[in-house]
Design a protein around this motif. Structure first.
Motif, short mmCIF file in Angstrom:
data_model
loop_
_atom_site.label_atom_id
_atom_site.label_comp_id
_atom_site.label_asym_id
_atom_site.label_seq_id
_atom_site.Cartn_x
_atom_site.Cartn_y
_atom_site.Cartn_z
N TYR A 104 70.07 -28.88 -36.09
CA TYR A 104 70.16 -27.43 -36.29
C TYR A 104 68.99 -26.82 -37.06
O TYR A 104 68.75 -25.62 -36.96
CB TYR A 104 71.46 -27.09 -37.03
N PHE A 105 68.28 -27.62 -37.84
CA PHE A 105 67.19 -27.07 -38.66
C PHE A 105 65.82 -27.27 -38.02
O PHE A 105 65.00 -26.35 -37.95
CB PHE A 105 67.22 -27.69 -40.06
N PHE A 106 65.57 -28.47 -37.54
CA PHE A 106 64.22 -28.81 -37.10
C PHE A 106 63.84 -28.41 -35.67
O PHE A 106 62.65 -28.25 -35.39
CB PHE A 106 63.96 -30.31 -37.28
N PRO A 107 64.77 -28.27 -34.71
CA PRO A 107 64.33 -28.01 -33.34
C PRO A 107 63.37 -26.83 -33.19
O PRO A 107 62.31 -26.96 -32.55
CB PRO A 107 65.66 -27.75 -32.60
N GLN A 108 63.69 -25.68 -33.76
CA GLN A 108 62.80 -24.52 -33.62
C GLN A 108 61.46 -24.76 -34.32
O GLN A 108 60.41 -24.36 -33.82
CB GLN A 108 63.47 -23.28 -34.19
N ILE A 109 61.51 -25.43 -35.48
CA ILE A 109 60.28 -25.72 -36.21
C ILE A 109 59.39 -26.66 -35.39
O ILE A 109 58.17 -26.44 -35.28
CB ILE A 109 60.61 -26.34 -37.58
N LEU A 110 59.99 -27.69 -34.81
CA LEU A 110 59.21 -28.65 -34.03
C LEU A 110 58.60 -27.99 -32.80
O LEU A 110 57.45 -28.28 -32.44
CB LEU A 110 60.09 -29.83 -33.62
N MET A 111 59.36 -27.12 -32.15
CA MET A 111 58.82 -26.43 -30.97
C MET A 111 57.68 -25.49 -31.36
O MET A 111 56.67 -25.40 -30.66
CB MET A 111 59.94 -25.68 -30.25
N ALA A 112 57.84 -24.79 -32.49
CA ALA A 112 56.78 -23.89 -32.95
C ALA A 112 55.54 -24.69 -33.34
O ALA A 112 54.41 -24.28 -33.05
CB ALA A 112 57.28 -23.06 -34.13
N PHE A 113 55.74 -25.83 -34.00
CA PHE A 113 54.61 -26.67 -34.40
C PHE A 113 53.88 -27.21 -33.18
O PHE A 113 52.64 -27.23 -33.13
CB PHE A 113 55.12 -27.83 -35.27
N ASN A 114 54.65 -27.62 -32.16
CA ASN A 114 54.05 -28.14 -30.94
C ASN A 114 53.27 -27.07 -30.20
O ASN A 114 52.22 -27.34 -29.60
CB ASN A 114 55.14 -28.73 -30.03
N SER A 115 53.76 -25.84 -30.25
CA SER A 115 53.04 -24.74 -29.59
C SER A 115 51.69 -24.48 -30.25
O SER A 115 50.70 -24.17 -29.59
CB SER A 115 53.87 -23.46 -29.62
N ARG A 116 51.66 -24.62 -31.59
CA ARG A 116 50.41 -24.36 -32.31
C ARG A 116 49.47 -25.56 -32.26
O ARG A 116 48.25 -25.41 -32.22
CB ARG A 116 50.71 -24.02 -33.77
N TYR A 117 50.05 -26.78 -32.26
CA TYR A 117 49.23 -27.99 -32.26
C TYR A 117 49.66 -28.89 -31.10
O TYR A 117 50.29 -29.93 -31.31
CB TYR A 117 49.37 -28.74 -33.59
N PRO A 118 49.35 -28.50 -29.88
CA PRO A 118 49.85 -29.22 -28.70
C PRO A 118 49.34 -30.65 -28.56
O PRO A 118 49.94 -31.46 -27.84
CB PRO A 118 49.37 -28.36 -27.52
N ASN A 119 48.25 -31.01 -29.25
CA ASN A 119 47.70 -32.36 -29.12
C ASN A 119 48.31 -33.35 -30.10
O ASN A 119 48.00 -34.55 -30.04
CB ASN A 119 46.18 -32.33 -29.32
N LEU A 120 49.14 -32.87 -31.00
CA LEU A 120 49.77 -33.76 -31.97
C LEU A 120 51.15 -34.20 -31.47
O LEU A 120 51.93 -33.38 -31.01
CB LEU A 120 49.92 -33.06 -33.33
N LYS A 121 51.41 -35.48 -31.58
CA LYS A 121 52.70 -36.03 -31.13
C LYS A 121 53.70 -36.00 -32.27
O LYS A 121 53.38 -36.35 -33.40
CB LYS A 121 52.51 -37.46 -30.64
N LEU A 122 54.92 -35.58 -31.97
CA LEU A 122 55.99 -35.54 -32.96
C LEU A 122 57.10 -36.52 -32.56
O LEU A 122 57.59 -36.47 -31.44
CB LEU A 122 56.58 -34.13 -33.06
N THR A 123 57.48 -37.38 -33.48
CA THR A 123 58.59 -38.30 -33.26
C THR A 123 59.65 -38.05 -34.31
O THR A 123 59.38 -38.15 -35.51
CB THR A 123 58.13 -39.77 -33.35
N LEU A 124 60.86 -37.67 -33.88
CA LEU A 124 61.96 -37.39 -34.81
C LEU A 124 62.97 -38.53 -34.76
O LEU A 124 63.51 -38.84 -33.70
CB LEU A 124 62.64 -36.07 -34.45
N VAL A 125 63.21 -39.15 -35.91
CA VAL A 125 64.16 -40.25 -36.01
C VAL A 125 65.40 -39.75 -36.73
O VAL A 125 65.32 -39.22 -37.84
CB VAL A 125 63.54 -41.43 -36.80
#
Length: 289
Positions: A104-125
């Motif tokens: 509930y907290f991170f999904p929007q943040i992760l999507m916004a981060f990915n939009s700004r930095y599309p070349n960085l990979k995000l792994t959520l555990v």
């Protein structure tokens, strides 16, 4: 003492078997045995007990194992730092977060981060804060969200936000019409709980001891949708963070009396190396919140 020998030693210690360790290291088993023998000769001690094809650490081996893990992690950090100075970014953020925050907290943040930095990979555990702390210290995660209680000395933290824990019930439950719920009344109900290792489970276990109450639950799962389904169908009640009830219409969150406020922080290894991607992510999350 060469780093190669330490790497071989740690692999055997973790696998408990020379052949499996050799396979994981992609080297021949005789070569691995020679490497370990050289390390033992250099140190003047036996590091492993060899019994029936299985190996276990001696007391001397156990001491070396803890140091060796840290040394290899520091070497990896040093290589990463040099790579970044040469313009080679790590390009990945390995983040650990409890189920509710991850859902509930991170999904929007992760999507916004990915939009700004599309070349960085995000792994959520998805893991409990107890496991997240261990994974941070072992180098399996770069950043983790943990509660601020009893933080290990080897971790650095940066406070992120304060959240409230609520009693969560179905709309038809008697608690749903109350302004608050005592812990005595809460523990008189059948509960559905996350498994041990999650900060709110640990908190409630401590609170039950303080109230001299036994936690009664027939359901124990780390699957948040299942917990919500059990509550909605009135088989049990639970305790979740307020942000869950803000996003789920079929359950009601009722404050505890006294109210329960939990401080959550981003954490990372104190003596570890934060990559450019990690530092960028931390700054982004703080700005976003």
């Amino acid at each position: 003492m060469e780093s190669k020998h330490l790497k071989h030693f740690v692999a055997v210690a973790q696998h408990g078997h020379f052949t499996r360790a050799a396979k994981a290291l992609h080297i021949a088993q005789p070569a691995l045995s020679i490497s370990i023998k050289k390390l033992e000769q250099n140190l003047g001690v036996e590091l492993f007990r060899r019994e029936d094809r299985q190996v276990s650490l001696t007391d001397e081996g156990k001491v070396l194992y803890e140091h060796a893990k840290r040394i290899l992690q520091q070497l990896e950090d040093a290589q990463l730092a040099i790579d970044e100075l040469k313009g080679l970014e790590k390009g990945e953020v390995r983040l650990g977060a409890p189920s509710m925050m991850g859902s509930y907290f991170f999904p929007q943040i992760l999507m916004a981060f990915n939009s700004r930095y599309p070349n960085l990979k995000l792994t959520l555990v998805d893991a409990g804060t107890r496991d997240i702390r261990k994974m941070l210290l072992n180098g399996e995660l770069d950043i983790g969200m943990i509660d601020d209680v009893n933080v290990p000395d080897d971790l650095d933290t940066d406070h992120l936000l304060q959240v409230e824990m609520l009693a969560v019930v179905a709309k038809e439950h008697p608690f749903a019409k109350q302004k608050s719920v005592s812990f005595d009344a809460f523990f008189d109900n059948e509960l559905v709980m996350f498994k041990p290792g999650y900060f709110h489970r640990d908190f409630l276990e401590d609170k039950a001891l303080q109230c001299n109450k036994e936690m009664r639950f027939s359901f124990e799962t780390n699957l948040l949708p299942m917990i919500l389904s059990i509550v909605k169908n009135e088989f049990a009640i639970t305790a979740l963070l307020e942000l869950v009830t803000q996003n789920e219409k079929d359950v009601v969150g009722v404050p505890f009396e006294p109210r329960v406020k939990i401080n959550l922080s981003l954490a990372w290894r104190k003596h570890g190396y934060l990559s450019m991607a990690d530092r960028t992510f931390i700054d982004f999350v703080k700005q976003y919140t």
